[in-house]
Scaffold this motif. Structure first.
Motif, short mmCIF file in Angstrom:
data_model
loop_
_atom_site.label_atom_id
_atom_site.label_comp_id
_atom_site.label_asym_id
_atom_site.label_seq_id
_atom_site.Cartn_x
_atom_site.Cartn_y
_atom_site.Cartn_z
N MET A 186 0.92 -1.22 0.19
CA MET A 186 -0.07 0.16 0.08
C MET A 186 0.97 1.33 -0.06
O MET A 186 0.73 2.11 -0.66
N THR A 187 1.83 1.28 0.90
CA THR A 187 2.90 2.36 0.82
C THR A 187 3.49 2.65 -0.73
O THR A 187 3.83 3.74 -0.99
N THR A 204 2.29 1.66 -3.51
CA THR A 204 1.31 2.08 -4.52
C THR A 204 1.27 3.59 -4.16
O THR A 204 1.06 4.42 -5.25
N GLY A 205 1.17 4.01 -2.93
CA GLY A 205 0.93 5.51 -2.88
C GLY A 205 2.00 6.28 -3.29
O GLY A 205 1.88 7.15 -3.82
N TRP A 242 1.91 6.44 -7.03
CA TRP A 242 0.80 7.36 -7.71
C TRP A 242 1.25 8.85 -7.29
O TRP A 242 1.15 9.48 -8.14
N PHE A 243 1.80 9.18 -6.37
CA PHE A 243 2.26 10.47 -6.08
C PHE A 243 3.36 10.85 -7.05
O PHE A 243 3.41 11.88 -7.47
#
Length: 188
Positions: free
Chosen positions: A6-7, A9-10, A13-14
Motif C-alpha cells: 500500500m505504501t 502504491t501511494g 501514484w504521487f
C-alpha cells in the motif's frame, strides 16, 4: 506485506502525478518563452499592417520551430496562422488564452484532455504598440510527446512496482514457511 504494498502504491501514484505536473508546467513555461520570441519577429508586420506578410512569417516560423503560431487582432480576428488559412478561421476572441492576452496578460490554455484543439497546450501574449494592446500572438504545441514521456515513466514505475510486489510476496511466503516449520518442530 500489505502495508509495504500500500505504501509503495501511494508513493508510485504521487510520483506519477508529480512527473506529469512537472512535464506540463515545463512545457507551458517553454511556450511562453517561444511566444515572446515570436512576438518580436511579428511586430513589424503588426505595425505596418502587412497581413499577408504576417501570415507568411507565421507559416515560416511555425514550420521551422514545430509549433503552431496564430496572430490575432484585438477584435479576435485571425490575421496569420502557421497551419491554416486565416480567412477560413473562426474569430478567436472567445478563446481563454486569447482573452487573457487581449486583456494585457499572458494567457495559457491546457487543452490536452478535452474539448476543441484536444491534445494541445497554448500560450498567448499581448502585442502592444505604444502601450496599447493591438492584438495577440498564440503559440501551441502538441501534448503527444509529453504524453509519451509520461507513459514511458509510468510503465517503468509500474514494472518496478510489479518486481517489488513479486519479491515482497516471495519473501513473505518464505518467511511464513520458516515460521510454520519452526512451529511444527516445537510442536513435536
Amino acid at each position: 506485506l500489505n502495508l509495504i504494498l500500500m505504501t509503495l502504491t501511494g508513493v508510485c501514484w504521487f510520483g506519477l502525478a508529480s512527473f506529469n505536473k512537472f512535464f506540463y508546467d515545463h512545457a507551458k513555461e517553454e511556450l511562453e518563452i517561444r511566444a515572446k520570441l515570436v512576438v518580436h519577429q511579428l511586430l513589424p508586420e503588426f505595425a505596418l499592417k502587412k497581413w499577408s506578410l504576417l501570415d507568411a512569417l507565421c507559416k515560416k516560423l511555425g514550420k521551422s520551430s514545430s509549433i503552431r503560431i496564430t496572430a490575432v487582432l484585438s477584435t479576435g480576428k485571425v490575421m496569420g496562422d502557421s497551419e491554416d488559412d486565416p480567412g477560413r478561421m473562426d474569430n478567436h476572441a472567445d478563446r481563454q488564452e486569447i482573452k487573457m492576452a487581449l486583456a494585457g496578460v499572458t494567457g495559457v490554455a491546457d487543452k490536452s484532455k478535452s474539448g476543441e484543439d484536444s491534445g494541445m497546450i497554448y500560450s498567448a501574449i499581448p502585442v502592444k504598440r505604444e502601450g496599447e494592446v493591438v492584438g495577440a500572438v498564440r503559440v501551441g504545441m502538441s501534448t503527444v510527446p509529453l504524453d509519451k514521456a509520461v507513459k514511458k515513466i509510468r510503465d517503468q514505475i509500474a514494472m518496478g512496482w510489479l518486481i517489488i510486489a513479486a519479491l515482497s510476496s516471495g519473501a513473505g511466503i518464505l518467511f511464513s514457511r520458516r515460521i510454520t516449520t519452526a512451529l511444527e518442530i516445537v510442536k513435536q
